[in-house]
Design an enzyme around this catalytic site. Structure first.
Site, mmCIF file in Angstrom:
data_model
loop_
_atom_site.group_PDB
_atom_site.id
_atom_site.type_symbol
_atom_site.label_atom_id
_atom_site.label_comp_id
_atom_site.label_asym_id
_atom_site.label_seq_id
_atom_site.Cartn_x
_atom_site.Cartn_y
_atom_site.Cartn_z
ATOM 1 N N ASN A 46 0.842 -1.264 -0.126
ATOM 2 C CA ASN A 46 0.147 0.081 -0.015
ATOM 3 C C ASN A 46 0.759 1.228 0.116
ATOM 4 O OD1 ASN A 46 0.800 -0.511 2.817
ATOM 5 N ND2 ASN A 46 -1.092 0.542 3.517
ATOM 6 N N GLU A 84 5.302 -3.549 12.042
ATOM 7 C CA GLU A 84 4.081 -2.784 11.760
ATOM 8 C C GLU A 84 3.087 -3.684 11.259
ATOM 9 O OE1 GLU A 84 3.985 -0.337 13.539
ATOM 10 O OE2 GLU A 84 5.968 0.279 14.109
ATOM 11 N N CYS A 88 -3.225 0.834 7.104
ATOM 12 C CA CYS A 88 -3.131 0.301 8.328
ATOM 13 C C CYS A 88 -3.756 1.203 9.323
ATOM 14 C CB CYS A 88 -1.584 0.216 8.788
ATOM 15 S SG CYS A 88 -0.693 1.581 8.587
ATOM 16 N N ARG A 118 -0.181 8.058 10.536
ATOM 17 C CA ARG A 118 1.350 8.208 10.953
ATOM 18 C C ARG A 118 1.971 9.241 11.096
ATOM 19 N NH1 ARG A 118 6.085 5.997 7.619
ATOM 20 N NH2 ARG A 118 4.652 6.296 6.057
HETATM 21 P P1 NAP Z 1 1.392 -8.765 3.502
HETATM 22 O O1 NAP Z 1 0.583 -9.754 2.557
HETATM 23 O O2 NAP Z 1 1.587 -9.358 4.729
HETATM 24 O O3 NAP Z 1 2.769 -8.698 2.840
HETATM 25 C C1 NAP Z 1 3.810 -7.777 3.246
HETATM 26 C C2 NAP Z 1 5.094 -8.283 2.777
HETATM 27 O O4 NAP Z 1 5.589 -9.465 3.146
HETATM 28 C C3 NAP Z 1 5.258 -8.279 1.235
HETATM 29 O O5 NAP Z 1 6.482 -7.719 0.824
HETATM 30 C C4 NAP Z 1 5.154 -9.889 1.159
HETATM 31 O O6 NAP Z 1 5.672 -10.302 -0.275
HETATM 32 C C5 NAP Z 1 6.040 -10.255 2.139
HETATM 33 N N1 NAP Z 1 5.660 -11.773 2.533
HETATM 34 C C6 NAP Z 1 4.524 -12.371 2.511
HETATM 35 N N2 NAP Z 1 4.887 -13.888 3.241
HETATM 36 C C7 NAP Z 1 5.984 -13.766 3.627
HETATM 37 C C8 NAP Z 1 6.937 -14.711 4.218
HETATM 38 N N3 NAP Z 1 6.665 -15.686 4.640
HETATM 39 N N4 NAP Z 1 8.329 -14.146 4.667
HETATM 40 C C9 NAP Z 1 8.588 -12.923 4.678
HETATM 41 N N5 NAP Z 1 7.817 -12.000 3.832
HETATM 42 C C10 NAP Z 1 6.915 -12.372 3.355
HETATM 43 O O7 NAP Z 1 0.570 -7.369 3.610
HETATM 44 P P2 NAP Z 1 -0.016 -6.358 2.445
HETATM 45 O O8 NAP Z 1 -1.173 -7.036 1.926
HETATM 46 O O9 NAP Z 1 1.118 -6.070 1.548
HETATM 47 O O10 NAP Z 1 -0.151 -5.208 3.302
HETATM 48 C C11 NAP Z 1 -1.416 -5.047 3.861
HETATM 49 C C12 NAP Z 1 -1.291 -5.357 5.281
HETATM 50 O O11 NAP Z 1 -0.193 -4.497 5.944
HETATM 51 C C13 NAP Z 1 -2.544 -4.934 6.249
HETATM 52 O O12 NAP Z 1 -2.794 -5.621 7.185
HETATM 53 C C14 NAP Z 1 -2.068 -3.537 6.724
HETATM 54 O O13 NAP Z 1 -2.973 -3.144 8.018
HETATM 55 C C15 NAP Z 1 -0.757 -3.688 6.913
HETATM 56 N N6 NAP Z 1 0.199 -2.550 7.088
HETATM 57 C C16 NAP Z 1 0.416 -2.053 8.420
HETATM 58 C C17 NAP Z 1 1.248 -0.858 8.518
HETATM 59 C C18 NAP Z 1 1.738 -0.410 9.885
HETATM 60 O O14 NAP Z 1 2.412 0.347 9.541
HETATM 61 N N7 NAP Z 1 1.305 -0.965 10.863
HETATM 62 C C19 NAP Z 1 1.508 -0.160 7.348
HETATM 63 C C20 NAP Z 1 1.061 -0.602 6.111
HETATM 64 C C21 NAP Z 1 0.254 -1.851 5.913
HETATM 65 P P3 NAP Z 1 4.568 -10.559 -1.479
HETATM 66 O O15 NAP Z 1 3.935 -9.326 -1.707
HETATM 67 O O16 NAP Z 1 5.489 -11.003 -2.376
HETATM 68 O O17 NAP Z 1 3.569 -11.677 -0.730
HETATM 69 O O1 G3P Z 2 -0.692 2.004 6.163
HETATM 70 C C1 G3P Z 2 0.567 2.817 6.079
HETATM 71 C C2 G3P Z 2 0.873 3.518 7.130
HETATM 72 O O2 G3P Z 2 2.265 3.863 7.113
HETATM 73 C C3 G3P Z 2 -0.295 4.558 7.138
HETATM 74 O O3 G3P Z 2 0.403 6.011 6.983
HETATM 75 O O4 G3P Z 2 0.101 8.611 6.581
HETATM 76 O O5 G3P Z 2 -1.520 6.927 5.639
HETATM 77 O O6 G3P Z 2 -1.288 7.205 8.305
HETATM 78 P P1 G3P Z 2 -0.655 7.154 6.725
#
Ligand code: NAP
Ligand code: G3P
Length: 484
Positions: free
Chosen positions: A162, A258, A292, A445
């Site tokens: 994202n 995160e 997120c 954030r």
């Molecule tokens: P995701 O499916 O968990 O993927 C995140 C990253 O992890 C991608 O680069 C993915 O690669 C990689 N990955 C997947 N399986 C893995 C493994 N077994 N070992 C190591 N790496 C692996 O998340 P997303 O769909 O990209 O993002 C959405 C999620 O992220 C939401 O739940 C959101 O809330 C969370 N998020 C949190 C924050 C925060 O700061 N708290 C910020 C942004 C997003 P691939 O793409 O190749 O699968």
């Molecule tokens: O989901 C990504 C996180 O870093 C959010 O940033 O600026 O959209 O709150 P912001």
């Protein structure tokens, strides 16, 4: 500027300062979230190639760690300048690859420019300390501890789809200024945008091998990467599911995570309802809710619920829906699996009697902005993170009920409290089990030098420019024992 990173639409991986194709010729095709047309392909590196990347990263870090911080910072300043010159081009790639609307894509890249500059500057101010032995009973001034900060070694940075530019840079820049080498594993969908960013650092003069990329599906090479002997720190942003999996796999490798969230906006009866509604709508629906920190539930006091609901309904109906190339608020979700998941949450809420105010319309991956009133705690939408443009309103009787429902979530990223009573705001803020509470603002954030963290299933460790530099460096104590 970016001609080296691809062969036509076949994007390469950065290895030791050069852009290379995988020796096994395995690639992954990336499709547009909008119409499934092919955007390009990326390399699917083999385990042997991952070994080579991590070995070169380990070797290159030794010299980089000894490079003066001021020189490391100069390269980051240069990277920020180069990124600034290419905002439009990189934002266009993001529109294509992750369907981010043009305004949000441009703002992501510009914010990243500021982030890198601030990091360069902050890096120069990270200092050690000298501690006298006589501070502790039984010791005297002849014992002195010289404490400096040293890098950790090789940082594995794993970023989500994202914010492929910002959430890659917010790992790379602090890690580099602290003297680490970085292996970037970008999200598969979002990889092209992240590879552009890697080339920005490469062109800025990061020495060969100090920044490398590993592309390939996380489900295929992820476990191999996170358990690799040459990885000294894992900096991960992504879903709670994958984060928990990595935490188990990686055993003793230190990490920062995160993860997901279910941020609540709590609205009290004395709130400025217009301000609350404006913040809630932009907080919940920007980039179609794929943040997120998006507002993912509203907890509103019964006494003002009707008024707030009508303001929210009015604003949600005005959101513009369409193609990321246009000036719109809501664009197609990242893939059909994500859209199916969000639709499942909507269907469950309808089945269980929630009142649909707006939406429940779908065209392919495009989910129209959806708003529900009278959501109850037996519905999935009350607890699960949609990562899509759907917002539940839960009516509550009093402040204690709001705190109780907010804290029952498995997540603990952020919450908002809307009220004009500072005592109520602080009372609630102190009780909420989250990393950050926003008073009279949407959950978000930035600014990026503030601490940013999640508790419970929302993460571990603290990001934020200085916090990230500190997390990716450690104290090194050298104790002088004076003989006279
Ligand atoms: P995701 O499916 O968990 O993927 C995140 C990253 O992890 C991608 O680069 C993915 O690669 C990689 N990955 C997947 N399986 C893995 C493994 N077994 N070992 C190591 N790496 C692996 O998340 P997303 O769909 O990209 O993002 C959405 C999620 O992220 C939401 O739940 C959101 O809330 C969370 N998020 C949190 C924050 C925060 O700061 N708290 C910020 C942004 C997003 P691939 O793409 O190749 O699968
Ligand atoms: O989901 C990504 C996180 O870093 C959010 O940033 O600026 O959209 O709150 P912001």
């Amino acid at each position: 500027m970016f001609e080296n990173i691809s062969n036509g639409k076949n994007y390469k991986s950065l290895f030791n300062g050069e852009w290379i194709e995988s020796k096994n010729k395995n690639t992954i095709e990336l499709k547009s979230p909008v119409d499934e047309s092919i955007i390009g392909s990326i390399q699917a590196l083999s385990k042997e190639e991952v070994d080579e990347v991590l070995e070169i990263s380990r070797e290159a870090q030794i010299k980089w760690g000894e490079t003066p911080i001021s020189e490391r910072a100069e390269i980051l300043y240069k990277a920020a300048d180069i990124l600034e010159e290419n905002v439009e081009e990189i934002a266009k790639i993001m529109q294509l690859e992750i369907a981010k609307d043009s305004k949000s894509a441009i703002s992501e890249v510009k914010r990243t420019v500021d982030f890198i500059r601030f990091t360069a500057s902050e890096g120069k101010h990270i200092e050690g300390e000298t501690i006298g032995g006589d501070n502790f009973p039984g010791f005297n001034k002849s014992k002195l501890s010289f404490v400096t900060r040293v890098p950790l070694g090789v940082v594995l940075s794993i970023s989500p789809f994202n914010y492929p530019v910002n959430l890659s840079a917010s790992k790379i820049a602090p890690a580099l200024v602290a003297g680490n080498s970085v292996v970037l594993k970008p999200p598969t969908q979002g990889a092209i945008s992240a590879l552009y960013l890697a080339e920005v650092f490469n062109k800025a003069g990061i020495p060969k091998g100090v920044l490398n990329t590993v592309t390939g599906r996380g489900s295929e090479i992820g476990d191999y990467l996170v358990t690799h002997k040459n990885v000294n720190f894992i900096n991960f942003t992504g879903s709670t599911e994958v984060g928990k999996h990595i935490a188990k796999e990686a055993n003793m490798i230190p990490m920062m995570m995160e993860l997901g969230g279910k941020d609540a906006a709590i609205v009290l009866e004395d709130a400025d309802l217009e301000l609350a509604a404006k913040n809630i709508v932009s907080g919940a629906y920007s980039y179609s809710g794929q943040r997120c920190t998006a507002v993912k539930r509203v907890l509103v006091l019964d006494t003002v619920a009707d008024k707030l609901v009508s303001l929210l309904e009015e604003k949600v109906k005005k959101l513009k829906v369409g193609n990321p190339k246009d000036e719109v608020d809501i664009t197609p979700l990242i893939d059909s699996k994500a859209a199916d998941f969000v639709q499942g949450l909507i269907d469950d809420a309808i089945d269980k009697g929630a009142k649909l105010l707006v939406g429940n319309k779908r065209e392919g991956n495009l989910i129209y902005p959806t708003l529900f009133d009278n959501v109850t705690t037996d519905m999935r939408l009350a607890w699960e993170e949609p990562f899509g443009p759907v917002l539940p309103i839960i009516r509550i009787k009093n402040i204690e009920e709001a705190i109780d429902i907010a804290n029952k979530s498995e997540y603990g990223l952020q919450s908002s409290v809307f009220t004009q009573n500072i005592d109520d705001a602080f009372y609630i803020a102190k009780k909420l089990e989250v990393g950050t509470v926003q008073i009279n603002n949407k959950t978000e954030r930035g600014p990026d030098h503030f601490p940013f963290l999640g508790v419970k299933s929302s993460g571990m460790g603290t990001q934020g420019i200085r916090y990230s530099i500190e997390a990716m460096s450690r104290p090194k104590a050298i104790v002088l024992n004076l003989l006279k």
